[in-house]
Design an enzyme around this catalytic site. Structure first.
Site, mmCIF file in Angstrom:
data_model
loop_
_atom_site.group_PDB
_atom_site.id
_atom_site.type_symbol
_atom_site.label_atom_id
_atom_site.label_comp_id
_atom_site.label_asym_id
_atom_site.label_seq_id
_atom_site.Cartn_x
_atom_site.Cartn_y
_atom_site.Cartn_z
ATOM 1 N NE ARG A 102 -3.798 0.657 1.998
ATOM 2 C CZ ARG A 102 -5.017 0.746 2.535
ATOM 3 N NH1 ARG A 102 -5.197 1.440 3.634
ATOM 4 N NH2 ARG A 102 -6.042 0.145 1.991
ATOM 5 C CD GLN A 132 -13.015 -1.754 -0.406
ATOM 6 O OE1 GLN A 132 -12.231 -1.668 0.520
ATOM 7 N NE2 GLN A 132 -14.221 -2.269 -0.268
HETATM 8 N N1 NVA Z 1 -9.837 6.937 -1.260
HETATM 9 C C1 NVA Z 1 -9.484 6.451 0.052
HETATM 10 C C2 NVA Z 1 -9.761 4.994 0.161
HETATM 11 C C3 NVA Z 1 -9.455 4.386 1.498
HETATM 12 C C4 NVA Z 1 -9.675 2.926 1.553
HETATM 13 C C5 NVA Z 1 -8.022 6.752 0.323
HETATM 14 O O1 NVA Z 1 -7.201 6.562 -0.579
HETATM 15 O O2 NVA Z 1 -7.704 7.198 1.425
HETATM 16 N N1 CP Z 2 -11.115 0.051 2.626
HETATM 17 C C1 CP Z 2 -9.846 -0.048 3.032
HETATM 18 O O1 CP Z 2 -8.918 -0.300 2.258
HETATM 19 O O2 CP Z 2 -9.684 0.103 4.377
HETATM 20 P P1 CP Z 2 -8.309 0.303 5.149
HETATM 21 O O3 CP Z 2 -7.750 1.636 4.732
HETATM 22 O O4 CP Z 2 -8.696 0.261 6.598
HETATM 23 O O5 CP Z 2 -7.362 -0.811 4.782
#
Ligand code: NVA
Ligand code: CP
Length: 303
Positions: A102, A132
């Site tokens: 991530r 997701q």
């Molecule tokens: N658009 C959000 C999604 C979180 C799961 C972000 O990137 O913070």
């Molecule tokens: N939806 C999602 O990716 O959640 P987190 O940021 O908690 O991993």
């Protein structure tokens, strides 16, 4: 399929295959049928951003498959002190059987895949969030018993979620209507892909996008890394909210999904959120099943 970097790389058949396997693994888990497909395997999980769902679902999923997951915060890795991702990829590839990452730049994920020798899974970048959306599609199919021909509506920022939802939903035959402010449209690569589809619509009016929807999605107005723009975005996204007025325009049995975390009274009202909490938390659960399917397809020795 050698990696899961973005849904643009997957065929419709590969997406459906993952959803079918996710359903099977969910059934097996609920009925206590063991599936130690990844016994003895290790997944490295690099996090440059916060996470609740992604971390816990990958870690638990790997354990349920008989394997082991390592949480690697970039703050504690040498990456945090400037070691290039190319070197990290080559080192980790000597230890682990797959890497979930991530991070911010999509390019970093693509670089990991280029330099590493194990499967790479994108656990969210600024560009996309494929895991997701696989869970989202699994959830929609559970509730509606089909995907093809359903009307999906997304209201809000043209961000990583909007990008992956557009690609994923179009690839499985859904009709896609997005409402985003002009300055916050999805990525150009996604719009280039979507323009080939007659059943894709990008508008600025949330009401237009929501009309006759079978499933409505939204996401936060300021994503991780955009905290400094939160105030500006609060103004730009005013009105881009799933609320009672929007729900009146959707089909009477419409679902509402949200990847979470949610900001109540910003992109969704607390009332609509709670009315659809069953769907939203099934969606969160399905991260576990969908990602187990991804790991089996990518990492299992007999693949
Ligand atoms: N658009 C959000 C999604 C979180 C799961 C972000 O990137 O913070
Ligand atoms: N939806 C999602 O990716 O959640 P987190 O940021 O908690 O991993």
């Amino acid at each position: 399929m050698n990696h899961l970097l973005k849904l643009l790389d997957l065929s419709s058949e590969e997406i459906i295959d993952i959803l079918n396997l996710a359903d099977q693994l969910k059934y097996e888990q609920k009925h206590g049928i063991p599936h130690n497909t990844l016994k003895g395997m290790t997944l490295g999980m690099i996090f440059q951003k916060a996470s609740t769902r992604t971390r816990v679902s990958f870690e638990t999923g790997m354990y349920q498959l008989g394997g082991h997951a390592l949480f690697l915060s970039s703050k504690e890795l040498q990456i945090g002190r400037g070691e290039p991702v190319q070197d990290t990829a080559r080192v980790l590839s000597r230890y682990v059987n797959g890497i979930m990452i991530r991070t911010f730049e999509q390019e970093e994920v693509e670089n990991l895949a280029h330099y590493g020798t194990v499967p790479i899974i994108n656990g969210l970048t600024d560009f996309c969030h494929p895991c997701q959306v696989l869970a989202d599609l699994q959830t929609v199919r559970e509730y509606k018993n089909k995907l093809d021909g359903l009307n999906m509506c997304y209201i809000g920022d043209g961000n990583n979620m909007a990008n992956s939802l557009t690609v994923g939903c179009l690839k499985v035959g859904m009709n896609v209507s997005l409402a985003c402010p002009n300055d916050y449209r999805p990525d150009a690569k996604v719009l280039e892909f979507a323009k080939e589809y007659k059943n894709f619509k990008l508008v600025t009016d949330p009401k237009e996008a929501a009309t006759d929807a079978d499933v409505l999605f939204t996401d936060v107005w300021a994503s991780m890394g955009q905290e400094g723009e939160a105030e500006k975005r609060r103004i730009a996204f005013k009105g881009y909210q799933i609320n009672d007025d929007i729900m009146k325009l959707a089909k009477s049995d419409a679902m509402v999904l949200h990847c979470l975390p949610a900001h109540r009274e910003e992109e969704i009202t607390a009332k609509v959120f709670e009315q659809h909490a069953a769907e939203i938390f099934d969606e969160a659960e399905n991260r576990l099943h969908a990602q187990k399917a991804v790991m089996v397809r990518l990492i299992a020795p007999e693949k």
